[in-house]
Design a protein around this motif. Structure first.
Motif, mmCIF file in Angstrom:
data_model
loop_
_atom_site.group_PDB
_atom_site.id
_atom_site.type_symbol
_atom_site.label_atom_id
_atom_site.label_comp_id
_atom_site.label_asym_id
_atom_site.label_seq_id
_atom_site.Cartn_x
_atom_site.Cartn_y
_atom_site.Cartn_z
ATOM 1 N N ILE A 1 -6.902 3.588 2.387
ATOM 2 C CA ILE A 1 -5.517 3.478 1.933
ATOM 3 C C ILE A 1 -5.503 2.806 0.563
ATOM 4 O O ILE A 1 -6.211 1.824 0.329
ATOM 5 N N SER A 2 -4.685 3.340 -0.353
ATOM 6 C CA SER A 2 -4.660 2.845 -1.739
ATOM 7 C C SER A 2 -3.571 1.795 -1.934
ATOM 8 O O SER A 2 -2.439 1.980 -1.482
ATOM 9 N N PRO A 3 -3.902 0.700 -2.652
ATOM 10 C CA PRO A 3 -2.893 -0.308 -2.969
ATOM 11 C C PRO A 3 -1.811 0.262 -3.887
ATOM 12 O O PRO A 3 -2.090 1.115 -4.746
ATOM 13 N N ALA A 4 -0.588 -0.207 -3.715
ATOM 14 C CA ALA A 4 0.534 0.289 -4.519
ATOM 15 C C ALA A 4 0.492 -0.216 -5.955
ATOM 16 O O ALA A 4 1.314 0.190 -6.775
ATOM 17 N N THR A 5 -0.468 -1.085 -6.284
ATOM 18 C CA THR A 5 -0.598 -1.580 -7.652
ATOM 19 C C THR A 5 -1.195 -0.529 -8.581
ATOM 20 O O THR A 5 -1.091 -0.649 -9.800
ATOM 21 N N GLY A 6 -1.833 0.485 -8.010
ATOM 22 C CA GLY A 6 -2.430 1.546 -8.828
ATOM 23 C C GLY A 6 -1.562 2.767 -8.894
ATOM 24 O O GLY A 6 -0.444 2.809 -8.340
ATOM 25 N N PRO A 7 -2.043 3.806 -9.567
ATOM 26 C CA PRO A 7 -1.258 5.052 -9.651
ATOM 27 C C PRO A 7 -1.144 5.696 -8.278
ATOM 28 O O PRO A 7 -2.018 5.528 -7.421
ATOM 29 N N PRO A 8 -0.066 6.425 -8.034
ATOM 30 C CA PRO A 8 0.115 7.056 -6.719
ATOM 31 C C PRO A 8 -0.944 8.119 -6.478
ATOM 32 O O PRO A 8 -1.407 8.793 -7.415
ATOM 33 N N PRO A 9 -1.367 8.285 -5.224
ATOM 34 C CA PRO A 9 -2.369 9.313 -4.912
ATOM 35 C C PRO A 9 -1.755 10.709 -5.017
ATOM 36 O O PRO A 9 -0.528 10.865 -5.003
ATOM 37 N N PRO A 10 -2.598 11.716 -5.108
ATOM 38 C CA PRO A 10 -2.094 13.109 -5.135
ATOM 39 C C PRO A 10 -1.353 13.418 -3.831
ATOM 40 O O PRO A 10 -1.487 12.710 -2.835
ATOM 41 N N PRO A 11 -0.588 14.500 -3.813
ATOM 42 C CA PRO A 11 0.140 14.886 -2.586
ATOM 43 C C PRO A 11 -0.806 15.147 -1.424
ATOM 44 O O PRO A 11 -1.969 15.501 -1.619
ATOM 45 N N PRO A 12 -0.323 14.983 -0.195
ATOM 46 C CA PRO A 12 -1.167 15.254 0.996
ATOM 47 C C PRO A 12 -1.638 16.700 1.008
ATOM 48 O O PRO A 12 -0.904 17.609 0.620
ATOM 49 N N ASN A 13 -2.866 16.907 1.480
ATOM 50 C CA ASN A 13 -3.393 18.272 1.567
ATOM 51 C C ASN A 13 -4.104 18.533 2.892
ATOM 52 O O ASN A 13 -4.751 19.561 3.062
ATOM 53 N N GLY A 14 -3.949 17.572 3.853
ATOM 54 C CA GLY A 14 -4.641 17.756 5.105
ATOM 55 C C GLY A 14 -3.736 17.958 6.309
ATOM 56 O O GLY A 14 -4.238 18.131 7.428
ATOM 57 N N CYS A 15 -2.421 17.998 6.104
ATOM 58 C CA CYS A 15 -1.500 18.142 7.233
ATOM 59 C C CYS A 15 -1.684 19.493 7.889
ATOM 60 O O CYS A 15 -1.859 20.509 7.202
ATOM 61 N N PRO A 16 -1.628 19.552 9.239
ATOM 62 C CA PRO A 16 -1.798 20.850 9.914
ATOM 63 C C PRO A 16 -0.604 21.771 9.671
ATOM 64 O O PRO A 16 0.465 21.340 9.307
ATOM 65 N N PHE B 1 0.838 -1.200 0.000
ATOM 66 C CA PHE B 1 0.000 0.000 0.000
ATOM 67 C C PHE B 1 0.872 1.248 0.000
ATOM 68 O O PHE B 1 2.000 1.235 0.507
ATOM 69 N N TYR B 2 0.339 2.327 -0.575
ATOM 70 C CA TYR B 2 0.999 3.616 -0.464
ATOM 71 C C TYR B 2 0.912 4.090 0.987
ATOM 72 O O TYR B 2 -0.082 3.854 1.678
ATOM 73 N N LYS B 3 1.954 4.769 1.447
ATOM 74 C CA LYS B 3 1.996 5.244 2.828
ATOM 75 C C LYS B 3 1.290 6.597 2.945
ATOM 76 O O LYS B 3 1.858 7.614 3.329
ATOM 77 N N GLN B 4 0.023 6.567 2.562
ATOM 78 C CA GLN B 4 -0.813 7.762 2.627
ATOM 79 C C GLN B 4 -2.249 7.311 2.867
ATOM 80 O O GLN B 4 -2.644 6.230 2.427
ATOM 81 N N TYR B 5 -3.032 8.102 3.591
ATOM 82 C CA TYR B 5 -4.422 7.723 3.838
ATOM 83 C C TYR B 5 -5.351 8.902 3.574
ATOM 84 O O TYR B 5 -4.958 10.071 3.669
ATOM 85 N N LEU B 6 -6.584 8.554 3.223
ATOM 86 C CA LEU B 6 -7.634 9.532 2.942
ATOM 87 C C LEU B 6 -8.653 9.464 4.075
ATOM 88 O O LEU B 6 -9.146 8.390 4.426
ATOM 89 N N TYR B 7 -8.951 10.616 4.651
ATOM 90 C CA TYR B 7 -9.962 10.688 5.702
ATOM 91 C C TYR B 7 -10.755 11.970 5.548
ATOM 92 O O TYR B 7 -10.180 13.068 5.474
ATOM 93 N N ASN B 8 -12.067 11.832 5.451
ATOM 94 C CA ASN B 8 -12.968 12.983 5.356
ATOM 95 C C ASN B 8 -12.531 13.954 4.249
ATOM 96 O O ASN B 8 -12.454 15.167 4.458
ATOM 97 N N SER B 9 -12.216 13.371 3.088
ATOM 98 C CA SER B 9 -11.860 14.107 1.858
ATOM 99 C C SER B 9 -10.489 14.769 1.900
ATOM 100 O O SER B 9 -10.145 15.522 0.986
ATOM 101 N N LYS B 10 -9.689 14.510 2.923
ATOM 102 C CA LYS B 10 -8.335 15.065 3.006
ATOM 103 C C LYS B 10 -7.323 13.922 3.001
ATOM 104 O O LYS B 10 -7.599 12.817 3.465
ATOM 105 N N ARG B 11 -6.121 14.234 2.489
ATOM 106 C CA ARG B 11 -5.070 13.222 2.368
ATOM 107 C C ARG B 11 -3.934 13.514 3.354
ATOM 108 O O ARG B 11 -3.518 14.675 3.516
#
Length: 249
Positions: free
Chosen positions: A234-249, A195-205
């Motif tokens: 969380i997205s599997p690494a078999t697909g395209p990488p997710p967009p950059p994070p946009n939810g970090c404080p 899996f990519y080391k990124q997660y989506l929660y409440n429309s933010k990455r």
């Protein structure tokens, strides 16, 4: 009386015919016996069976007063039919091998799952923290929405980890969380390289690779039973990488 050579030939043909018939009958009986040989037992619903040790998830968990915990009983990585019992609190079956446990106001509860139609049982110990809230949620695969087990969710007050929870095979988790906690994060080392080391929660990455990149918790109060706004995806690494994070404080 002399033989003319025909009688032995007739006898030989009769013997050969009888032997062939006996051989055919034996083969048919053997095939029937093989096709009727046993197999794994099934539970009361007839949708699962086989052997394997029974495992109840989570084996332990901490919740606030009246907090709820998703339970899952498996053998050979499949949910199996079980009966449920608890020495305190309330267990409500929700399907094959699944149930919801509602904790009492204090103490430690022992839940027992006992296999139906096969041997095996396992227990889970749920401890109530009377000063905490209960936070519940689920970590899932973005492609299949199947749960991701063994993911570690960290709950934070600033950069300090104040509680953790580990997901069960269907991705669910429950945790006793101090009311001072305001954010949560998925521990990078608990997620496989598939899996990519990124997660989506409440429309933010959010990236798992930065421990300060955390997602907001709902407001907490003692005894509250809080479900996260959305799944943690969380997205599997078999697909395209997710967009950059946009939810970090």
């Amino acid at each position: 009386m002399r033989s003319n050579g025909k009688v032995p030939l007739i006898l030989m043909r009769a013997i050969l015919t009888a032997f062939c018939a006996f051989l055919v009958i034996g083969i048919l009986i053997g095939v029937s016996a093989i096709s009727g040989c046993g197999g794994g037992g099934t539970g009361t619903t007839g949708t699962n069976g086989g052997g394997g040790a029974l495992s109840l998830y989570p084996s332990t968990a901490n919740v606030g007063p009246g907090g709820t915990v998703q339970l899952q009983a498996q053998a050979n990585f499949l949910n199996v039919d079980v009966t449920w019992s608890s020495d305190s609190g309330l267990v409500s079956p929700t399907g094959i091998g699944t149930a919801t446990f509602t904790a009492p106001g204090s103490g430690v509860s022992t839940i027992t799952a006992t296999r139906i139609g096969a041997s095996g049982s396992d227990t889970s110990a749920i401890t109530v923290d009377p000063t905490a809230a209960t936070v519940r949620g689920r970590v899932v695969d973005s492609n299949t929405i199947a749960g991701i087990g063994n993911a570690i969710v960290e709950f934070k007050n600033g950069n300090t980890i104040v509680a953790t929870a580990t997901t069960i095979p269907n991705g669910s988790f429950s945790a006793a969380v101090p009311t001072s906690a305001t954010r949560f994060h998925i521990r990078s080392s608990s997620i496989s390289s598939g899996f990519y080391k990124q997660y989506l929660y409440n429309s933010k990455r959010y990236t798992m690779l930065d421990s300060t990149c955390t997602a907001p918790l709902p407001a907490l109060s003692v005894g509250a039973n809080v479900l996260l706004v959305t799944n943690i995806v969380i997205s599997p690494a078999t697909g395209p990488p997710p967009p950059p994070p946009n939810g970090c404080p």
